[in-house]
Design a protein around this motif. Structure first.
Motif, PDB file in Angstrom:
ATOM      1  N   ALA A 105     -25.539  67.117  -3.476  1.00 32.64           N
ATOM      2  CA  ALA A 105     -23.775  67.925  -3.098  1.00 32.64           C
ATOM      3  C   ALA A 105     -22.595  67.389  -3.429  1.00 32.64           C
ATOM      4  O   ALA A 105     -22.778  65.490  -3.917  1.00 32.64           O
ATOM      5  N   PRO A 106     -21.976  68.078  -3.297  1.00 28.67           N
ATOM      6  CA  PRO A 106     -20.261  66.905  -3.824  1.00 28.67           C
ATOM      7  C   PRO A 106     -20.137  65.951  -3.209  1.00 28.67           C
ATOM      8  O   PRO A 106     -19.637  64.847  -3.389  1.00 28.67           O
ATOM      9  N   GLU A 107     -20.593  65.449  -1.419  1.00 31.06           N
ATOM     10  CA  GLU A 107     -20.200  64.964  -0.327  1.00 31.06           C
ATOM     11  C   GLU A 107     -21.027  63.264  -1.025  1.00 31.06           C
ATOM     12  O   GLU A 107     -21.446  62.443  -0.481  1.00 31.06           O
ATOM     13  N   SER A 108     -22.213  63.776  -1.499  1.00 31.08           N
ATOM     14  CA  SER A 108     -23.244  62.745  -2.132  1.00 31.08           C
ATOM     15  C   SER A 108     -22.874  62.341  -2.886  1.00 31.08           C
ATOM     16  O   SER A 108     -23.404  60.304  -3.148  1.00 31.08           O
ATOM     17  N   VAL A 109     -21.317  62.401  -4.220  1.00 31.32           N
ATOM     18  CA  VAL A 109     -21.226  60.997  -4.872  1.00 31.32           C
ATOM     19  C   VAL A 109     -19.757  61.051  -4.197  1.00 31.32           C
ATOM     20  O   VAL A 109     -18.451  61.589  -4.368  1.00 31.32           O
ATOM     21  N   LEU A 110     -19.189  59.212  -4.427  1.00 24.70           N
ATOM     22  CA  LEU A 110     -18.047  58.906  -4.897  1.00 24.70           C
ATOM     23  C   LEU A 110     -17.332  59.156  -6.577  1.00 24.70           C
ATOM     24  O   LEU A 110     -18.467  58.489  -7.444  1.00 24.70           O
ATOM     25  N   VAL A 111     -16.482  58.631  -6.700  1.00 24.43           N
ATOM     26  CA  VAL A 111     -15.680  58.742  -8.054  1.00 24.43           C
ATOM     27  C   VAL A 111     -15.062  58.103  -7.803  1.00 24.43           C
ATOM     28  O   VAL A 111     -13.621  58.492  -7.392  1.00 24.43           O
ATOM     29  N   HIS A 112     -14.801  57.344  -9.324  1.00 20.95           N
ATOM     30  CA  HIS A 112     -12.990  56.828  -9.773  1.00 20.95           C
ATOM     31  C   HIS A 112     -12.793  56.939 -10.690  1.00 20.95           C
ATOM     32  O   HIS A 112     -14.339  57.151 -11.682  1.00 20.95           O
ATOM     33  N   PHE A 113     -11.778  56.518 -11.148  1.00 15.29           N
ATOM     34  CA  PHE A 113     -11.411  56.705 -12.650  1.00 15.29           C
ATOM     35  C   PHE A 113     -11.018  55.338 -13.169  1.00 15.29           C
ATOM     36  O   PHE A 113     -10.113  54.877 -12.092  1.00 15.29           O
TER      37      PHE A 113
END
Length: 376
Positions: free
Chosen positions: A181-189
């Motif tokens: 789910a989108p809550e399962s993933v952290l994203v940094h740029f």
């Protein structure tokens, strides 16, 4: 601490949450730590992502930022967190290149010798289980999509490739996820153009070996709107309760990958769940995505890929996450290499050093002047 409902998103500061909606079991909502509270020697800064099985917090320990993941109450959540921590530890010990998984840190900095992969402590009369992992400045994919529902197409592709790579790694170790789910993933740029997104899979779902799925299975970890149709008992409108009924098939995770891609493409959840009880959401989820795919005109191959991978018939999906990632890379190219950190000190660091040198010089001159005065 606040009580936080995972269904209606309501919160209550006094652990006495009440909801007038009959489908919303407010009294079952987990307690969420707030800024300034402590978990062992870690000061909580903020919740980063709230899952059905636990919460990931940003925290500070001895002046250093860390992440800490805390399991919700319940035997299933506790055992799931232990399996997850042990899998991350094995990846590190074997020196496997798994940059998309959490990098565990010691639970207790004062302890020497072999460390446990997870810790436990009492909070407000409750025994909680947790583990600590390395920090990187990031947001959950859910938070990013709230702020910017329509991401740049290239970023969508690279995020999906990153998640597929992480899930493919789990499958190589014969570990199933089943709860993407989108809550399962952290994203940094990345700071520099093209600001490449880097993902961190901070929730490993059921985190069970295929052979052990019957023993590990419990349905409470599932995010209803992201549950594959084959995991749902259509008659009861609930997930299947027995692990013996669950197919240990990697194409279940292909559905999860497809659903994430689908949501990033259309800028909205494919299965609407806000202000709906779990039974109502499962009744929708068993039929697959409800929102129309409106990206056929501009990115038809990727739109078709999302639709194929979210087909309710499991055998019509791609065979595995690796095949999913390969199709994406054929369209978007591989994720660019992460830039090497420059050995040259930053401007801020140089200013700090210069300030320190000037301060020391001033103090030395002052001391010399005072000494001269005393001698005269």
């Amino acid at each position: 601490m606040q009580q936080h409902c995972l269904i209606c998103r309501r919160t209550a500061p006094d652990a006495n949450l009440y909801c007038e909606q009959s489908y919303c079991p407010g009294e079952m909502s987990p307690l969420i730590l707030e800024q300034g509270e402590h978990l062992a020697d870690i000061e909580i800064v903020r919740p980063v992502t709230i899952l059905r099985s636990g919460v990931v917090y940003a925290g500070m320990r001895q002046g250093e930022p860390v992440y800490v993941k805390v399991a919700h109450q319940g035997a299933g959540h506790k055992e799931r967190l232990k399996r997850e921590a042990e899998l991350c530890a094995v990846a590190q010990v074997k020196k496997v290149a798994a940059p998309f998984l959490p990098t565990l840190l010691p639970v207790n900095l004062l302890k020497t010798g072999k460390q446990e992969t997870y810790g436990k402590t009492m909070i407000a009369g409750r025994l909680v289980y947790y583990y600590v992992f390395a920090y990187v400045e990031a947001e959950s994919l859910r938070a990013i999509l709230y702020k910017q529902p329509q991401l740049w197409m290239q970023h969508i592709g690279w995020i999906a490739i990153g998640v597929a790579t992480a899930v493919a790694y789990l499958h190589r170790r014969r570990v199933l996820h089943f709860g993407l789910a989108p809550e399962s993933v952290l994203v940094h740029f990345d700071a520099d153009a093209p600001h490449t997104p880097r993902i961190l899979l901070v929730d490993l779902g059921i985190c069970s070996l295929a052979d052990s799925l019957g023993e590990s299975w419990y349905p409470d970890f599932l995010p209803p709107a992201y549950t594959a149709p084959e995991l749902i008992d259509e008659r009861r409108r609930l997930p299947k309760s027995s692990g013996q009924q669950i197919p240990p098939n990697v194409q279940v995770d292909v559905y999860g990958l497809g659903l994430l891609l689908y949501e990033m493409l259309i800028g909205a959840p494919p299965i609407p769940d806000l202000l709906r009880g779990d039974e109502a959401v499962y009744a929708l989820a068993v039929r697959g995505p409800q929102a129309p795919m409106d990206r056929v005109d501009d990115v038809r191959p990727i739109a078709e890929l999302a639709r194929q991978c979210t087909d309710v018939q499991i055998n019509k999906r791609l065979p595995d996450p690796a095949a999913f990632g390969q199709q994406l890379m054929a369209f978007f190219g591989a994720i660019p290499e992460e830039p090497k950190k420059s050995r040259r000190p930053s401007q801020r660091t140089m200013f700090m050093v210069a300030g320190a040198v000037l301060t020391v010089a001033f103090l030395l001159a002052l001391a010399f002047s005072m000494a001269q005065g005393l001698l005269s």
